[in-house]
Design a protein around this motif. Structure first.
Motif, PDB file in Angstrom:
ATOM      1  N   LYS A  94       0.740 -13.367  -4.664  1.00 44.84           N
ATOM      2  CA  LYS A  94       1.182 -12.427  -3.636  1.00 44.84           C
ATOM      3  C   LYS A  94       2.423 -11.622  -4.042  1.00 44.84           C
ATOM      4  O   LYS A  94       2.552 -10.467  -3.675  1.00 44.84           O
ATOM      5  CB  LYS A  94       1.485 -13.185  -2.318  1.00 44.84           C
ATOM      6  N   GLU A  95       3.346 -12.239  -4.817  1.00 46.59           N
ATOM      7  CA  GLU A  95       4.613 -11.557  -5.091  1.00 46.59           C
ATOM      8  C   GLU A  95       4.395 -10.234  -5.839  1.00 46.59           C
ATOM      9  O   GLU A  95       4.986  -9.219  -5.488  1.00 46.59           O
ATOM     10  CB  GLU A  95       5.537 -12.484  -5.898  1.00 46.59           C
ATOM     11  N   SER A  96       3.531 -10.243  -6.860  1.00 48.82           N
ATOM     12  CA  SER A  96       3.330  -9.032  -7.672  1.00 48.82           C
ATOM     13  C   SER A  96       2.494  -7.990  -6.939  1.00 48.82           C
ATOM     14  O   SER A  96       2.417  -6.850  -7.366  1.00 48.82           O
ATOM     15  CB  SER A  96       2.650  -9.404  -8.999  1.00 48.82           C
ATOM     16  N   ILE A  97       1.898  -8.369  -5.831  1.00 48.82           N
ATOM     17  CA  ILE A  97       1.032  -7.420  -5.112  1.00 48.82           C
ATOM     18  C   ILE A  97       1.707  -6.842  -3.869  1.00 48.82           C
ATOM     19  O   ILE A  97       1.729  -5.629  -3.658  1.00 48.82           O
ATOM     20  CB  ILE A  97      -0.295  -8.126  -4.698  1.00 48.82           C
ATOM     21  N   VAL A  98       2.311  -7.739  -3.047  1.00 43.89           N
ATOM     22  CA  VAL A  98       2.676  -7.333  -1.683  1.00 43.89           C
ATOM     23  C   VAL A  98       3.733  -6.222  -1.628  1.00 43.89           C
ATOM     24  O   VAL A  98       3.542  -5.223  -0.922  1.00 43.89           O
ATOM     25  CB  VAL A  98       3.119  -8.569  -0.865  1.00 43.89           C
ATOM     26  N   ALA A  99       4.822  -6.356  -2.395  1.00 42.89           N
ATOM     27  CA  ALA A  99       5.886  -5.342  -2.297  1.00 42.89           C
ATOM     28  C   ALA A  99       5.352  -3.976  -2.717  1.00 42.89           C
ATOM     29  O   ALA A  99       5.555  -2.974  -2.016  1.00 42.89           O
ATOM     30  CB  ALA A  99       7.080  -5.758  -3.155  1.00 42.89           C
ATOM     31  N   SER A 100       4.642  -3.919  -3.836  1.00 46.28           N
ATOM     32  CA  SER A 100       4.104  -2.629  -4.313  1.00 46.28           C
ATOM     33  C   SER A 100       3.055  -2.102  -3.348  1.00 46.28           C
ATOM     34  O   SER A 100       2.998  -0.892  -3.085  1.00 46.28           O
ATOM     35  CB  SER A 100       3.457  -2.782  -5.684  1.00 46.28           C
ATOM     36  N   ALA A 101       2.221  -2.990  -2.807  1.00 44.52           N
ATOM     37  CA  ALA A 101       1.168  -2.541  -1.888  1.00 44.52           C
ATOM     38  C   ALA A 101       1.776  -1.932  -0.632  1.00 44.52           C
ATOM     39  O   ALA A 101       1.284  -0.922  -0.120  1.00 44.52           O
ATOM     40  CB  ALA A 101       0.259  -3.713  -1.534  1.00 44.52           C
ATOM     41  N   GLN A 102       2.863  -2.532  -0.138  1.00 38.49           N
ATOM     42  CA  GLN A 102       3.471  -1.983   1.090  1.00 38.49           C
ATOM     43  C   GLN A 102       4.139  -0.643   0.836  1.00 38.49           C
ATOM     44  O   GLN A 102       4.264   0.167   1.748  1.00 38.49           O
ATOM     45  CB  GLN A 102       4.446  -2.984   1.670  1.00 38.49           C
ATOM     46  N   GLU A 103       4.550  -0.424  -0.428  1.00 45.50           N
ATOM     47  CA  GLU A 103       5.095   0.903  -0.754  1.00 45.50           C
ATOM     48  C   GLU A 103       3.979   1.951  -0.747  1.00 45.50           C
ATOM     49  O   GLU A 103       4.185   3.092  -0.369  1.00 45.50           O
ATOM     50  CB  GLU A 103       5.768   0.875  -2.126  1.00 45.50           C
ATOM     51  N   ILE A 104       2.783   1.528  -1.175  1.00 41.29           N
ATOM     52  CA  ILE A 104       1.642   2.463  -1.200  1.00 41.29           C
ATOM     53  C   ILE A 104       1.151   2.710   0.229  1.00 41.29           C
ATOM     54  O   ILE A 104       0.815   3.832   0.599  1.00 41.29           O
ATOM     55  CB  ILE A 104       0.496   1.890  -2.067  1.00 41.29           C
ATOM     56  N   LEU A 105       1.115   1.640   1.040  1.00 42.73           N
ATOM     57  CA  LEU A 105       0.566   1.741   2.405  1.00 42.73           C
ATOM     58  C   LEU A 105       1.334   0.799   3.325  1.00 42.73           C
ATOM     59  O   LEU A 105       1.298  -0.420   3.130  1.00 42.73           O
ATOM     60  CB  LEU A 105      -0.926   1.344   2.395  1.00 42.73           C
TER      61      LEU A 105
END
Ligand code: NAP
Length: 281
Positions: A94-105
């Motif tokens: 989750k760590e490598s996905i969530v922060a970047s994903a929330q920046e995208i959407l």
């Protein structure tokens, strides 16, 4: 509710099967056209194809591709979403996905259903795969209440038990109970294959029974998934492996020194404490 699922393998396909059975309208998108045809015949989705435009009008989209494709998929998906569509993923880290994903959407909520089998792809889909399984949700302070509620509702409807935590705690915990077991179990099989006396190895293969079946199950699973766990949760997996190595060295020393009381104490502790890690304890 209209739910889109991208990546119709074991997890995405099984989710589609259960959501369809619960009366959700499921739109399935995958890379391979043959997978999309099978999704229709297997009842995984009512509409399926390779084109993201099929996902227009979805209330929610679940990204169930291998980990490395989750963020690129989200980027490609955004132009097809309404401002209200909530997106979640099922990635095992989750760590490598969530922060970047929330920046995208901003309407992104990370999730991870703790369910699986040793099989992969659309032919591996299973009904009720998520029944009674924990599902971890990893929102942060910026995640909207509505987005969290929608994602929780979907996982609850397929029988999951919801637990909420941070991506960091999630990744540290899964390193212990999911990723470390895959590496140890794979190494068990690999070590047995390393027996130099062929007669012994062949005989061991013949007599291996329930104990070996239980302990080798996760090491004999989808190689792509194990590799992705090690690559994407590298720091935490290494941490757990090194701690495991320390404990293994102690066990070796105790056996070499005939320190049977220490070995007995260890086995008594693990006999009692194993239950703490089991869902139905
Ligand atoms: P899987 O059975 O291999 O399914 C993934 C599917 O995604 C493939 O069948 C492939 O379908 C499709 N796909 C691959 N790349 C794609 C892309 N770029 N765009 C669209 N579709 C793509 O793997 P899985 O076990 O379901 O794992 C999927 C996700 O679930 C991973 O992120 C994993 O971390 C997570 N997860 C797995 C487990 C588990 O135990 N297996 C448990 C919890 C979470 P086609 O090529 O056939 O179209």
């Amino acid at each position: 509710m209209r739910v889109g699922i991208i990546g119709l393998g074991l997890i995405g396909g099984s989710l589609g099967l259960d959501l369809t059975a619960k009366g959700y309208e499921v739109i399935g998108v995958s890379r391979n056209p043959e997978t999309c045809s099978k999704a229709l015949t297997k009842g995984v989705a009512s509409t399926s194809g390779v084109d993201f435009s099929l996902l227009k009008g979805c209330d929610m989209v679940v990204i169930a591709t291998p980990i490395e494709y989750i963020l690129p998929t989200l980027k490609n998906l955004v132009p097809y979403l309404s401002p209200y569509t909530v997106v979640t993923d099922v990635g095992s880290v989750k760590e490598s996905i969530v922060a970047s994903a929330q920046e995208i959407l901003s309407n992104f909520v990370g999730s991870h259903p703790m369910a699986g089998t040793a099989n992969s792809g659309i032919d591996a889909v299973e009904k009720d795969l998520f029944k009674d399984a924990p599902c971890v949700i990893t929102p942060n302070d910026n995640t909207s209440v509505r987005a969290i509620a929608l994602v929780e509702k979907m996982w609850l409807s397929v029988g999951c038990k919801i637990l909420t935590t941070t991506p960091t705690i999630h990744d540290q915990a899964v390193a212990w109970i999911s990723h470390l077991p895959v590496i140890i179990s794979a190494n068990l099989i690999y070590s047995c294959l390393g027996e130099k006396d062929e007669k012994v190895r062949i005989f061991a293969e013949k007599i291996a029974s329930s104990g070996f079946k239980d302990t080798s199950r996760v090491g004999g699973g989808n190689p792509e998934l194990g590799l992705m766990m090690a690559k994407n949760n590298q720091k935490n997996v290494l941490n757990s492996l090194k701690e495991y190595q320390n404990k293994l060295d102690t066990i070796i020393n105790n056996i070499e020194s005939n320190n049977w009381s220490e070995i007995e104490q260890l086995l008594k502790t693990t006999q009692t404490k194993r239950n703490d890690f089991l869902i139905d304890n």
